[in-house]
Motif scaffolding. Sequence first.
Motif, short mmCIF file in Angstrom:
data_model
loop_
_atom_site.label_atom_id
_atom_site.label_comp_id
_atom_site.label_asym_id
_atom_site.label_seq_id
_atom_site.Cartn_x
_atom_site.Cartn_y
_atom_site.Cartn_z
N VAL A 1 -4.12 7.50 6.75
CA VAL A 1 -3.67 8.20 5.55
C VAL A 1 -4.49 9.45 5.27
O VAL A 1 -3.95 10.48 4.81
CB VAL A 1 -3.67 7.25 4.33
N LEU A 2 -5.78 9.42 5.59
CA LEU A 2 -6.63 10.57 5.30
C LEU A 2 -6.63 11.61 6.41
O LEU A 2 -7.33 12.61 6.33
CB LEU A 2 -8.06 10.11 5.01
N GLU A 3 -5.82 11.39 7.44
CA GLU A 3 -5.67 12.38 8.50
C GLU A 3 -4.51 13.34 8.22
O GLU A 3 -4.33 14.32 8.94
CB GLU A 3 -5.44 11.67 9.84
N ALA B 1 -2.23 -2.09 -2.73
CA ALA B 1 -2.76 -0.74 -2.90
C ALA B 1 -1.62 0.25 -2.67
O ALA B 1 -0.93 0.19 -1.65
CB ALA B 1 -3.89 -0.49 -1.91
N GLY B 2 -1.41 1.15 -3.62
CA GLY B 2 -0.31 2.10 -3.50
C GLY B 2 -0.73 3.52 -3.80
O GLY B 2 -1.79 3.77 -4.39
N TRP C 1 -10.04 0.56 -6.78
CA TRP C 1 -8.96 1.37 -6.21
C TRP C 1 -8.46 2.41 -7.22
O TRP C 1 -8.11 3.53 -6.87
CB TRP C 1 -7.82 0.47 -5.76
N LEU C 2 -8.46 2.04 -8.51
CA LEU C 2 -7.95 2.95 -9.53
C LEU C 2 -8.99 3.94 -10.04
O LEU C 2 -8.62 4.98 -10.60
CB LEU C 2 -7.43 2.14 -10.73
N ALA D 1 -12.28 4.61 -1.26
CA ALA D 1 -11.19 3.72 -1.66
C ALA D 1 -10.41 3.21 -0.45
O ALA D 1 -10.12 2.02 -0.33
CB ALA D 1 -10.25 4.45 -2.62
N VAL D 2 -10.09 4.12 0.47
CA VAL D 2 -9.30 3.73 1.64
C VAL D 2 -10.10 2.84 2.58
O VAL D 2 -9.55 1.94 3.23
CB VAL D 2 -8.77 4.99 2.37
#
Length: 227
Positions: free
Chosen positions: A73-75, A126-127, A165-166, A175-176
């Motif tokens: 996701v962070l890529e 987790a969203g 997470w929030l 978080a990830v």
Amino acid sequence: MCGRYTQTRQPWELEQRFGVSMPDAARGGRFNIAPTEDILAVRSPRREHPAEARVMTWGLWGKPIINVRAETVLEKPGFTRLAALPGSRCLILADGFYEWFAAEDRKQPKQPFRFTVEGGEPFAFAGLCSRDTAAILTCAPNSLVARIHDRMPVILAGPEEEEAWLRPDVSASEAVAACLPLDASRMSATAASRRVNKAGPEVEGRTLLVPEDDAAPDADAPPRLFA
């Protein structure tokens, strides 16, 4: 991939579990939530606004983006920015999710299994969310889910992990990094009705949790899963 899940609890039960008032449009008793449908989510705080529960659409940005891989996701610049934005990490409220076992005879319909946590207690995926649309993060499966599928949704381990997470002061990378498979010992899986293979408002109700009497023959019978 997580393409179907359940949220069978009533709004007042979710308020007790997550400590956030549910919106008037919140609904419980849902046994077959599918992409593009309304879902319940708790959005992370932003500026002076506290965390809040909202009804969102499952499919980020109104597109068929229902899942996002936690490992990558962070890529991707768009997701990296979203994960770091205040108010864009969310809890997607659930109490089970489905995956499908394919019989050796490919002519037979796939058998859905419902995975639950600690006997069916509410939990949070987790969203990521934007403009009242959302997607569920996924990760490698634990040993239970791996018997059927090579991915599973990221289920946050409990209130402490949900709060982290929030929290806007927790970086996206921190978080990830916590998006890991839930301990399989906390989960169980049971066969569900094959009617879950279809989506729509007419395919609903508690009877979806009960498999049909005409089970597949032994050679193609779904595996018995325990945790």
